[in-house]
Design a protein around this motif. Structure first.
Motif, PDB file in Angstrom:
ATOM      1  N   TYR B 190       3.650   9.085 -15.982  1.00 53.61           N
ATOM      2  CA  TYR B 190       3.669   9.639 -14.928  1.00 53.61           C
ATOM      3  C   TYR B 190       2.194  10.406 -14.914  1.00 53.61           C
ATOM      4  O   TYR B 190       2.347  11.282 -13.931  1.00 53.61           O
ATOM      5  CB  TYR B 190       4.824  10.709 -14.624  1.00 53.61           C
ATOM      6  CG  TYR B 190       5.977   9.480 -13.608  1.00 53.61           C
ATOM      7  CD1 TYR B 190       6.131   9.826 -12.597  1.00 53.61           C
ATOM      8  CD2 TYR B 190       6.997   9.523 -14.728  1.00 53.61           C
ATOM      9  CE1 TYR B 190       7.338   8.714 -12.737  1.00 53.61           C
ATOM     10  CE2 TYR B 190       8.450   9.194 -15.151  1.00 53.61           C
ATOM     11  CZ  TYR B 190       8.339   8.109 -13.427  1.00 53.61           C
ATOM     12  OH  TYR B 190       9.170   7.222 -12.983  1.00 53.61           O
ATOM     13  N   ASP B 191       2.606  10.982 -16.312  1.00 58.53           N
ATOM     14  CA  ASP B 191       1.781  12.087 -16.373  1.00 58.53           C
ATOM     15  C   ASP B 191       0.052  11.074 -16.637  1.00 58.53           C
ATOM     16  O   ASP B 191      -0.197  10.792 -18.343  1.00 58.53           O
ATOM     17  CB  ASP B 191       1.829  12.928 -17.550  1.00 58.53           C
ATOM     18  CG  ASP B 191       0.551  13.703 -18.073  1.00 58.53           C
ATOM     19  OD1 ASP B 191      -0.495  14.116 -17.534  1.00 58.53           O
ATOM     20  OD2 ASP B 191       1.275  14.679 -19.335  1.00 58.53           O
ATOM     21  N   ARG B 262       1.466   6.593  -4.538  1.00 56.97           N
ATOM     22  CA  ARG B 262       0.032   7.720  -5.426  1.00 56.97           C
ATOM     23  C   ARG B 262      -0.275   6.753  -7.160  1.00 56.97           C
ATOM     24  O   ARG B 262      -1.327   6.756  -7.710  1.00 56.97           O
ATOM     25  CB  ARG B 262       0.212   8.722  -5.505  1.00 56.97           C
ATOM     26  CG  ARG B 262      -0.941   9.743  -5.248  1.00 56.97           C
ATOM     27  CD  ARG B 262      -0.952  10.826  -4.892  1.00 56.97           C
ATOM     28  NE  ARG B 262       0.625  12.109  -6.127  1.00 56.97           N
ATOM     29  CZ  ARG B 262       0.949  12.451  -5.683  1.00 56.97           C
ATOM     30  NH1 ARG B 262       1.132  12.591  -4.015  1.00 56.97           N
ATOM     31  NH2 ARG B 262       1.918  12.628  -6.350  1.00 56.97           N
ATOM     32  N   LEU B 263       0.268   6.359  -7.976  1.00 55.21           N
ATOM     33  CA  LEU B 263       0.060   6.646  -8.736  1.00 55.21           C
ATOM     34  C   LEU B 263      -0.878   5.378  -9.522  1.00 55.21           C
ATOM     35  O   LEU B 263      -1.358   4.807  -9.999  1.00 55.21           O
ATOM     36  CB  LEU B 263       1.285   6.417  -9.633  1.00 55.21           C
ATOM     37  CG  LEU B 263       2.188   7.641 -10.414  1.00 55.21           C
ATOM     38  CD1 LEU B 263       3.387   7.990 -11.279  1.00 55.21           C
ATOM     39  CD2 LEU B 263       1.015   8.616 -11.506  1.00 55.21           C
ATOM     40  N   ILE B 264      -0.096   3.952  -8.182  1.00 52.62           N
ATOM     41  CA  ILE B 264      -0.328   2.649  -8.757  1.00 52.62           C
ATOM     42  C   ILE B 264      -1.936   2.628  -7.926  1.00 52.62           C
ATOM     43  O   ILE B 264      -3.345   2.575  -8.926  1.00 52.62           O
ATOM     44  CB  ILE B 264       0.098   1.788  -8.073  1.00 52.62           C
ATOM     45  CG1 ILE B 264       1.929   1.816  -8.479  1.00 52.62           C
ATOM     46  CG2 ILE B 264      -0.639   0.354  -7.844  1.00 52.62           C
ATOM     47  CD1 ILE B 264       3.140   0.603  -7.946  1.00 52.62           C
ATOM     48  N   ARG B 265      -2.600   3.280  -6.790  1.00 49.90           N
ATOM     49  CA  ARG B 265      -3.432   3.372  -6.496  1.00 49.90           C
ATOM     50  C   ARG B 265      -4.443   3.845  -7.257  1.00 49.90           C
ATOM     51  O   ARG B 265      -5.620   3.708  -7.706  1.00 49.90           O
ATOM     52  CB  ARG B 265      -3.591   4.304  -5.037  1.00 49.90           C
ATOM     53  CG  ARG B 265      -4.846   3.925  -4.290  1.00 49.90           C
ATOM     54  CD  ARG B 265      -4.351   4.609  -2.732  1.00 49.90           C
ATOM     55  NE  ARG B 265      -4.353   6.044  -2.704  1.00 49.90           N
ATOM     56  CZ  ARG B 265      -3.469   6.858  -2.620  1.00 49.90           C
ATOM     57  NH1 ARG B 265      -2.805   6.463  -1.553  1.00 49.90           N
ATOM     58  NH2 ARG B 265      -3.424   7.977  -2.275  1.00 49.90           N
ATOM     59  N   GLN B 266      -4.321   5.388  -7.724  1.00 49.60           N
ATOM     60  CA  GLN B 266      -5.025   6.505  -8.669  1.00 49.60           C
ATOM     61  C   GLN B 266      -5.786   4.973  -9.924  1.00 49.60           C
ATOM     62  O   GLN B 266      -6.439   5.359 -10.417  1.00 49.60           O
ATOM     63  CB  GLN B 266      -4.270   7.297  -9.138  1.00 49.60           C
ATOM     64  CG  GLN B 266      -4.056   8.058  -8.428  1.00 49.60           C
ATOM     65  CD  GLN B 266      -3.657   9.834  -9.244  1.00 49.60           C
ATOM     66  OE1 GLN B 266      -2.393   9.509  -9.575  1.00 49.60           O
ATOM     67  NE2 GLN B 266      -4.689  10.653  -8.732  1.00 49.60           N
ATOM     68  N   ILE B 267      -4.465   4.909 -10.725  1.00 45.42           N
ATOM     69  CA  ILE B 267      -4.522   3.682 -11.594  1.00 45.42           C
ATOM     70  C   ILE B 267      -5.515   2.350 -11.745  1.00 45.42           C
ATOM     71  O   ILE B 267      -6.485   2.137 -12.436  1.00 45.42           O
ATOM     72  CB  ILE B 267      -3.596   3.363 -12.240  1.00 45.42           C
ATOM     73  CG1 ILE B 267      -2.233   4.445 -12.740  1.00 45.42           C
ATOM     74  CG2 ILE B 267      -3.178   1.604 -12.977  1.00 45.42           C
ATOM     75  CD1 ILE B 267      -0.804   4.212 -13.318  1.00 45.42           C
ATOM     76  N   LYS B 268      -5.085   1.852 -10.660  1.00 42.80           N
ATOM     77  CA  LYS B 268      -6.138   0.167  -9.829  1.00 42.80           C
ATOM     78  C   LYS B 268      -7.355   1.573  -9.856  1.00 42.80           C
ATOM     79  O   LYS B 268      -8.329   0.517 -10.261  1.00 42.80           O
ATOM     80  CB  LYS B 268      -5.389  -0.200  -8.729  1.00 42.80           C
ATOM     81  CG  LYS B 268      -6.966  -1.324  -8.407  1.00 42.80           C
ATOM     82  CD  LYS B 268      -5.789  -1.974  -7.458  1.00 42.80           C
ATOM     83  CE  LYS B 268      -7.102  -3.074  -6.461  1.00 42.80           C
ATOM     84  NZ  LYS B 268      -7.208  -3.346  -5.473  1.00 42.80           N
ATOM     85  N   ASP B 274      -5.180  -2.523 -17.098  1.00 45.66           N
ATOM     86  CA  ASP B 274      -4.747  -3.478 -15.682  1.00 45.66           C
ATOM     87  C   ASP B 274      -4.052  -3.739 -14.920  1.00 45.66           C
ATOM     88  O   ASP B 274      -4.340  -5.271 -14.547  1.00 45.66           O
ATOM     89  CB  ASP B 274      -4.888  -4.492 -17.489  1.00 45.66           C
ATOM     90  CG  ASP B 274      -5.469  -4.199 -18.582  1.00 45.66           C
ATOM     91  OD1 ASP B 274      -7.274  -4.599 -18.310  1.00 45.66           O
ATOM     92  OD2 ASP B 274      -5.448  -4.030 -19.331  1.00 45.66           O
ATOM     93  N   GLY B 275      -3.387  -2.708 -14.993  1.00 46.64           N
ATOM     94  CA  GLY B 275      -2.337  -3.705 -13.784  1.00 46.64           C
ATOM     95  C   GLY B 275      -1.210  -2.884 -14.007  1.00 46.64           C
ATOM     96  O   GLY B 275      -0.700  -1.178 -14.904  1.00 46.64           O
ATOM     97  N   VAL B 276      -0.248  -2.846 -13.705  1.00 43.65           N
ATOM     98  CA  VAL B 276       0.835  -2.033 -13.058  1.00 43.65           C
ATOM     99  C   VAL B 276       2.659  -3.233 -13.632  1.00 43.65           C
ATOM    100  O   VAL B 276       2.400  -4.382 -12.943  1.00 43.65           O
ATOM    101  CB  VAL B 276       1.955  -1.196 -11.759  1.00 43.65           C
ATOM    102  CG1 VAL B 276       0.173  -0.144 -12.611  1.00 43.65           C
ATOM    103  CG2 VAL B 276       1.139  -1.965 -10.674  1.00 43.65           C
TER     104      VAL B 276
END
Lengths: 214, 296
Positions: B190-191, B262-268, B274-276
């Protein structure tokens, strides 16, 4: 180090003795005395409790070391009372119970559960130190045994349940791998952990497969 | 037909995996619904293995179901319930039946589950299981006997980037990389600041292992607090808990979906990894909404 024992629930002991009227009691002067599970005070307390429920205690003794072969002589010294009993209740570790069984033609019941070989850190709190696996891994782990001290017997580092140096199954239990890494870090020997440790050989262990003949 | 997961990992695209949790019993209806719902939306579906040490329908059987339904399964294997014979035998079976991805895990303690009196096995650990898979791939079993027909798997492991302290987990992670993994799915993160630090370390260690960030759907502030207090290796930052708590009554779940998206979008967008790997834990039907919230 000693054999750590814990008294079985009295209800379980009564069940063993359901059909036995006369009982002989045996305690042990070594580990069970130190654990306060089978010393003189505990044997006398058991005697009182059994008499309270109507059993006859034909006699009792606290053998200095119940697992020793001298147990045979100790039993002979009070053989008459032993023979009068229907059964023997042994307040010693499982080794003591089996030693007594070896020397007396009577049914033998354990009053204690044998928990482990270990330390008593404080009254009622024990650490498991060694499970006698017959394939010592301490050379790889800085002298702290993950087989005895990690509930998952892990050999290649902690699981994801290690948090703040404690084990996920009990917040009082230190994570063995945390201790190992802390110690090797202090010694500047963390490189000991670099190589992958292969699967353990349980064939030599009494706790794994049956042992090969020796 | 699903694209083999190994190909997806090597394609350079942002990888999305999901998870199905087998039921306790033989009524597979709900799980099949989840499989059908998700198989086209994710690149592969993990199947948990007696998750949380609770006895359930098996991972291996569920992987076959996913295959039958045209999906790409990731066979999760823990070391808790099987010794080295059983683990190897299941790997042979899995390969022979077309399962090509395996995730090697240690497994939760027996004590957290619903058969607390069971004997835990842990004959191998996760690193040794990884090594075992590769040994079978070479045409031999781990006792040194030759196989009549080998296996070939795309092999993964897990890591806990938010563990405190992190060093012991990194020692284990390095061994997993050394043993040979193609992908690694993380415990819930989450962080993102902390996760970036982990990724910097992971990339330096090995550029080839694909890292998929674990996304666990939060259903409210209470769950977030519970995870902080009770689940080792999970840390939900205070501001996320406040955000969940600020949601109007009955809207906690919606907020959780928004946060996961939102977390997924930021990571991408920030190409952090490389993914979630999305773990909806019993609310698999919400995964399409999470993906929509992520703009995917």
């Amino acid at each position: 180090m000693k054999t750590i024992t814990q008294q079985k629930p009295f209800e379980e002991i009564i069940q063993f003795l359901e059909r036995e009227q006369r009982v002989y009691l045996i305690g042990c002067g070594t580990c069970a005395t130190m654990c306060q599970t089978g010393g003189k005070p505990e044997v006398l307390e058991m005697k009182g409790k059994l008499e309270e429920i109507g059993k006859e205690v034909t006699g009792w003794m606290v053998i200095s070391t119940a697992c020793d072969s001298l147990t045979r002589e100790a039993l002979e010294e009070d053989i008459e009372a032993v023979q009068r009993a229907d059964a023997i209740l042994v307040m010693a570790c499982a080794f003591g119970v089996q030693t007594v069984a070896q020397y007396v033609e009577k049914l033998v019941y354990p009053a204690l559960n044998t928990l482990l070989l270990g330390h008593e850190d404080s009254p009622g709190h024990f650490s498991r130190i060694c499970i006698q696996c017959a394939d010592c891994v301490l050379a790889q782990t800085g002298g702290i045994c993950p087989i005895a001290r990690c509930p998952k017997n892990l050999l290649n580092g902690p699981c994801g349940g290690s948090e703040g140096g404690k084990c996920e199954i009990n917040p009082d239990l230190p994570c063995a791998w945390h201790l190992i890494i802390e110690r090797l870090t202090k010694l500047g020997k963390l490189d000991k952990l670099e190589a992958i440790v292969p699967p353990k050989d349980w064939s030599v262990s009494f706790t794994g497969s049956p042992p090969p003949p020796r | 037909m699903a694209i083999p997961f190994r190909e997806v990992l090597n394609s350079g695209k942002f990888v999305i995996t999901g998870e199905v949790g087998p039921p306790k019993g033989t009524n597979l209806e709900k799980m099949i619904h989840h499989i059908d719902l998700l198989k086209e939306r994710v690149d592969a579906l993990n199947v948990t293995d007696n998750q949380s040490s609770v006895m359930r329908f098996p991972s291996l059987g569920t992987c076959l179901l996913i295959k039958e339904h045209g999906g790409e399964p990731v066979f999760q294997m823990t070391c808790r319930d099987r010794n080295r014979l059983a683990l190897q035998a299941d790997l042979l079976f899995a390969y022979a039946r077309g399962i090509r991805n395996v995730l090697c895990l240690t497994g939760d303690s027996i004590t957290v589950g619903d058969h607390k009196e069971a004997k835990a096995v842990f004959d191998l650990d996760s690193v040794q299981l990884l090594h075992t898979v590769h040994t079978l791939e070479s045409g031999w079993d781990i006792a040194g006997n030759e196989l009549d027909g080998a296996v070939e798997f795309c092999v993964g492991a897990c890591v806990t980037p938010d563990a405190d302290p992190i060093e012991p987990q990194l020692i284990k992670f390095e061994k997993k990389v050394q043993a040979g993994i193609q992908f690694c799915q993380t415990q819930a993160i989450y962080d993102l600041d902390n996760f970036r630090k982990f990724m910097e370390y992971a990339r330096k260690l090995d550029k080839n292992t694909k890292i998929l960030a674990g996304i666990v759907l939060l259903v409210g502030a209470r769950m977030a607090r519970f995870m902080n207090e009770s689940v080792p290796g999970i840390y939900v930052p205070e501001e996320l808990i406040d955000e969940l708590a600020s949601a109007p009554k009955g809207k906690g779940l919606e907020k959780g979906i928004e946060i996961a998206g939102r977390l997924i979008r930021q990571i991408k967008e920030q190409a952090i990894c490389d993914g979630v790997h999305i773990m909806a834990i019993g609310r698999e039907e919400l995964v399409p909404e999470i993906l929509a919230a992520a703009g995917l």
